[in-house]
Design a protein around this motif. Sequence first.
Motif, short mmCIF file in Angstrom:
data_model
loop_
_atom_site.label_atom_id
_atom_site.label_comp_id
_atom_site.label_asym_id
_atom_site.label_seq_id
_atom_site.Cartn_x
_atom_site.Cartn_y
_atom_site.Cartn_z
N ALA A 1 46.22 36.41 28.25
CA ALA A 1 46.28 35.75 29.72
C ALA A 1 45.16 36.55 30.39
N VAL A 2 44.59 35.69 31.08
CA VAL A 2 43.33 35.97 31.93
C VAL A 2 43.72 35.82 33.56
N SER A 3 43.23 36.79 34.24
CA SER A 3 43.44 36.62 35.69
C SER A 3 42.14 37.02 36.25
N GLY A 4 41.57 36.10 37.43
CA GLY A 4 40.57 36.55 37.86
C GLY A 4 40.10 35.69 39.02
N SER B 1 54.15 53.44 46.67
CA SER B 1 54.95 53.72 45.39
C SER B 1 56.23 52.96 45.20
N VAL B 2 56.73 52.40 46.51
CA VAL B 2 57.67 51.31 46.47
C VAL B 2 57.43 49.91 47.00
N GLY B 3 56.91 50.00 48.03
CA GLY B 3 56.50 48.60 48.92
C GLY B 3 55.51 47.67 47.80
N HIS B 4 54.38 48.10 47.42
CA HIS B 4 53.61 47.57 46.46
C HIS B 4 54.19 47.25 45.14
N PRO B 5 54.80 48.24 44.32
CA PRO B 5 55.29 47.68 43.20
C PRO B 5 56.65 46.60 43.33
N THR B 6 57.13 46.41 44.40
CA THR B 6 58.21 45.45 44.50
C THR B 6 57.79 44.28 45.09
N GLU B 7 56.39 44.23 45.36
CA GLU B 7 55.97 42.78 45.71
C GLU B 7 56.04 41.96 44.09
N LEU B 8 56.84 40.87 44.42
CA LEU B 8 56.90 39.93 43.36
C LEU B 8 55.56 39.40 42.55
N ASP B 9 54.71 39.04 43.45
CA ASP B 9 53.55 38.55 42.68
C ASP B 9 52.78 39.44 41.82
N ARG B 10 52.79 40.68 42.25
CA ARG B 10 52.33 41.76 41.71
C ARG B 10 53.12 41.87 40.29
N VAL B 11 54.30 41.99 40.56
CA VAL B 11 55.28 42.26 39.24
C VAL B 11 54.92 41.01 38.39
N LEU B 12 54.48 39.67 38.79
CA LEU B 12 54.27 38.64 37.86
C LEU B 12 52.87 38.79 37.34
N GLY B 13 51.93 39.67 37.76
CA GLY B 13 50.67 39.71 37.23
C GLY B 13 49.51 39.00 38.02
N GLU C 1 48.16 39.76 40.82
CA GLU C 1 47.39 40.55 41.49
C GLU C 1 46.60 41.56 40.47
N ALA C 2 46.47 40.99 39.01
CA ALA C 2 46.05 41.75 37.84
C ALA C 2 44.69 42.24 38.17
N ASP C 3 43.75 41.09 38.59
CA ASP C 3 42.35 41.19 38.54
C ASP C 3 41.96 42.01 39.56
N PHE C 4 42.67 42.40 40.44
CA PHE C 4 42.06 43.21 41.53
C PHE C 4 42.89 44.44 41.91
N ALA C 5 44.11 43.96 42.69
CA ALA C 5 45.01 45.35 42.98
C ALA C 5 46.00 45.68 41.96
N GLY C 6 46.20 45.04 40.95
CA GLY C 6 47.01 45.56 39.79
C GLY C 6 48.10 45.04 39.67
N ILE C 7 49.04 45.47 38.70
CA ILE C 7 50.19 44.97 38.38
C ILE C 7 51.23 45.98 38.87
N SER C 8 52.63 45.68 38.28
CA SER C 8 53.67 46.68 38.76
C SER C 8 54.34 47.05 37.32
N PHE C 9 54.91 48.29 37.31
CA PHE C 9 55.67 48.87 36.19
C PHE C 9 57.18 48.37 36.53
N ALA C 10 57.37 48.05 37.72
CA ALA C 10 58.85 47.37 38.19
C ALA C 10 59.44 46.19 37.79
N THR C 11 59.17 45.94 36.54
CA THR C 11 59.44 44.58 35.73
C THR C 11 60.72 43.90 35.85
N PRO C 12 60.91 42.48 35.72
CA PRO C 12 62.18 42.09 36.03
C PRO C 12 63.28 42.60 35.11
#
Lengths: 426, 480
Positions: free
Chosen positions: A138-141, B249-261, B263-274
């Motif tokens: 999967a790619v994001s960007g 450590s709680v606010g950002h990891p529990t944003e659902l868009d981050r959980v879904l990936g 934000e992967a390209d910039f701000a990153g993803i989350s360990f707190a997966t569904p």
Amino acid sequence: MNPHFEKIAQYIKTHCQADDYTLNINLSDSHETRFAQNRVTQHIAGANMEIGLEVAFEGKTGSCSVNQSDEASLAYLLKTAQDIARLNRPDPEFMPSLGAQQLPEVQNSDPATRNLEPAKMVEIVQDSIDRAKAFGAAVSGMTEKHYTERFMATKHGFTGYDDGTEFGHSMTLKKDEVETKVSYEAKDFAGFDLEREFAQLLSQAESLKTMKDFDPCQIAVILRPSALEELLWFMGWMMNRRQSDEGFTPFTGQLGQPFFGEKFTWRSTLLQPNLKASPFDREGVVSRELSWVENGVLKNMPTNRFWAKEKNAEALSVFNVHIHGGQATEEEMMALVPRGLIINRFWYIRTVDAKAGELTGMTRDGVLYFENGKVQNAVNNLRFNEIPHLATRRILALGPERLASAYSSIPTMLIDGFTFVDKTTF
Amino acid sequence: MKYLDLAMNAAQSLGAEYADIRVQKTTDQVIYLQNLSLKNTSTDVLYGYGIRVFKDGAWGFAHSNVFSDEEVLATVKRAAGIAALSASVNKDRKLRLAPERSYIAKYETPMQIDPFSLPMKDKVELMLEVNRTMLAYEGIRRAMFYLIMHKDEKLFASTLGTRLELNTGWIDPMIIATAVHEGDSQSRTFDEGGRSVGWEWIESLNLTDKAKQIAEEALIKVKADTLGPEERRSLVLDPNHLGLTMHESVGHPTELDRVLGWEADFAGISFATPEKLGNYQYGSPLINFVGDNTLAEGLATAGFDDDGVPGQKWHIIKDGILSEYGSTRDTAPEIGLGYSRGCNRATYYYDQPINRIPNLYLLPGTKELTPGELIADTEDGVYIQGRGSFSIDQHRVNFQFGGDFFWEIKNGKLARPLKKVIYKSCNPEFWNSCDAICDQRFWRPFGVVNCGKGQPGQSARMTHGAAPARFRNIRVGGSK
């Protein structure tokens, strides 16, 4: 020159009652297609214009900005700035605006990039996703293009104009536990080659497949340009003449001294055609060839006009970053030390101790461990606590410079004894 | 405003499954005073509208600052056109929107004294007095006062029939004293973060007294000892400091868009997966985090979000277990939720809304406990006040924080002031190490006005809150 800007400037010139004024107009027109996990999640298009005015009555200043240029908005702009100034206290550090200046000719804009069609940008996104899917990933960007115009005029006759373009395409690939990123950012689209970018992305992903646990330690690092760029921007923000003279930074009393390593040279330049360079800064100070650090000696620091007057010095601004490189390949660098790490990028860099110049941050998007001149395996991400100007004293080798962003040309760098203090679980 | 109906009718005629328009005027008044020199005294206005068109499982968003029938229609057309381009990419994996009903409503931040109504001169005089107070201390080399007053006047309409008028505002005063002594320089900051209130809050703060306190503490800090090598110790953290810790450590990891990936390209993803929902021990049983966009004076309290979803209150972590996320209409369906938690917010009219941290706070302890009793019960530790350096990895696991003011705790007493303290920990080790939280009397809110996220970057605001809390066996030491 945008004729609209001239009309706004004429309005201010005709109606401004203040002793002094500086008018800044910034226009931007952007198109940004953001994709994540193989689909488009955001898609943005539009233009904006910000008109900023700073006025002064006998050293009492006031500012206002609006983003509309009809006569009522300009009247509000002028009245608000003037009202603030009249009610204000005199600023003991007030500097009158500059008069006419001879500005260097720069070419920051590319018409083909400005006219790039949204359909073409989405085609690049689709192509990126198709390539990722073919790899089972999967790619994001984001694919983005920007056109900007900047205009500045003062009561005393300064007039400056600059227009520029930027094209960017970034890709973060995720396959199983491997995450890695490439990004292209330049003033023109012509230099972009998706095939080349994706090949680099796949090469990075392949190299990261075998991951081993690695504990933090002091170890040699090969910093790729994107990693080094982040580190140097943060260091650069501390490198301010006034703050240093007043005792707040590690650079206090170091002007003219060999404060960095002798392999480290940093300039701002107008002579690299691929590097964007604003011809003037926010005070109207003209950009010129500048050495910030020359073979380790701290030659200059950014200085605003007030502090330059106080210190009988010259006002100077960083307008791009050109770090001198060398010829060493990564393979040659690996052979120079018994073991080390190759770092793709850093993330979340922050100041730990401003006076010491100490920063912290994490690695991201791939860390490789090498030993005996060869990459052995990937390792988990690590936290560093490091003082960058001291790290430049441990530079062992430099690779060729390349564009890390539209404003920076940076080499790969081999640094000995980089300090990692913690690690994470991935 | 006639443009609302014009835009929504045009969007529907172009085949939009959903569309909305947000007409937004943002006004900031900024005063920045440093060493009695006014570095910036300005009023800044951004006025325009953004139009979202959702069509065939994809978004198009276009914005303009030109108010005319022709321009509004052209902007709708542009948004619909790029939505169609997005849809051509998404054809195999379309986005969906959680259901929502229509609302006709008005919300306004309660204020006794509108900060924009006060003469500039009065504000500057107060700031000068505060600056002079700090500079009167020998050794204080830089006195800074940054004041921002912000208001958003927003009209929102959607093809669901929603029509909203949302007028919100906040104030953020920040004061910093910087001392230089024997080759070192240290700052102490008074920063409660922003608050959605009127000028009456500033009057209640007694800023001149605060200026004396931080100037004195900056001088104590610059002469203080460093802690030495890292060891495992107890940490007692004040609410202001915890505001930033929970944000990262709680606010950002529990944003659902981050959980879904997303934000992967910039701000990153989350360990707190569904798959962790309802079973993951995020913190000790004392830990209860609540998302609350109805919080009085909260910076994310705006009546409705930019999806037209009303403010809500829910548990994100309940008795230590990961309970739910902050979600939006386009992220909620991805994990099977039939509703959004109303966390979609944009900064300016030209920003497409993105999934944002709500007002998020740690509930106080249920047993009576004062900060004094907490310190008296601590053998060996460090008490940290205020916010300092902060850094966390892009999965939101490993972090390092500093602080603004530090005391060593020895045998239940504040033994000596310290400087350059940092601690390292990670999720979930940190939140599971919490063994005491002071009670409701000591709970305090702190605002964040500059939460950066997204590509293109946006700056959002939200309020956090906590009572002083203790964390056991954390790696704490001095920086280099």
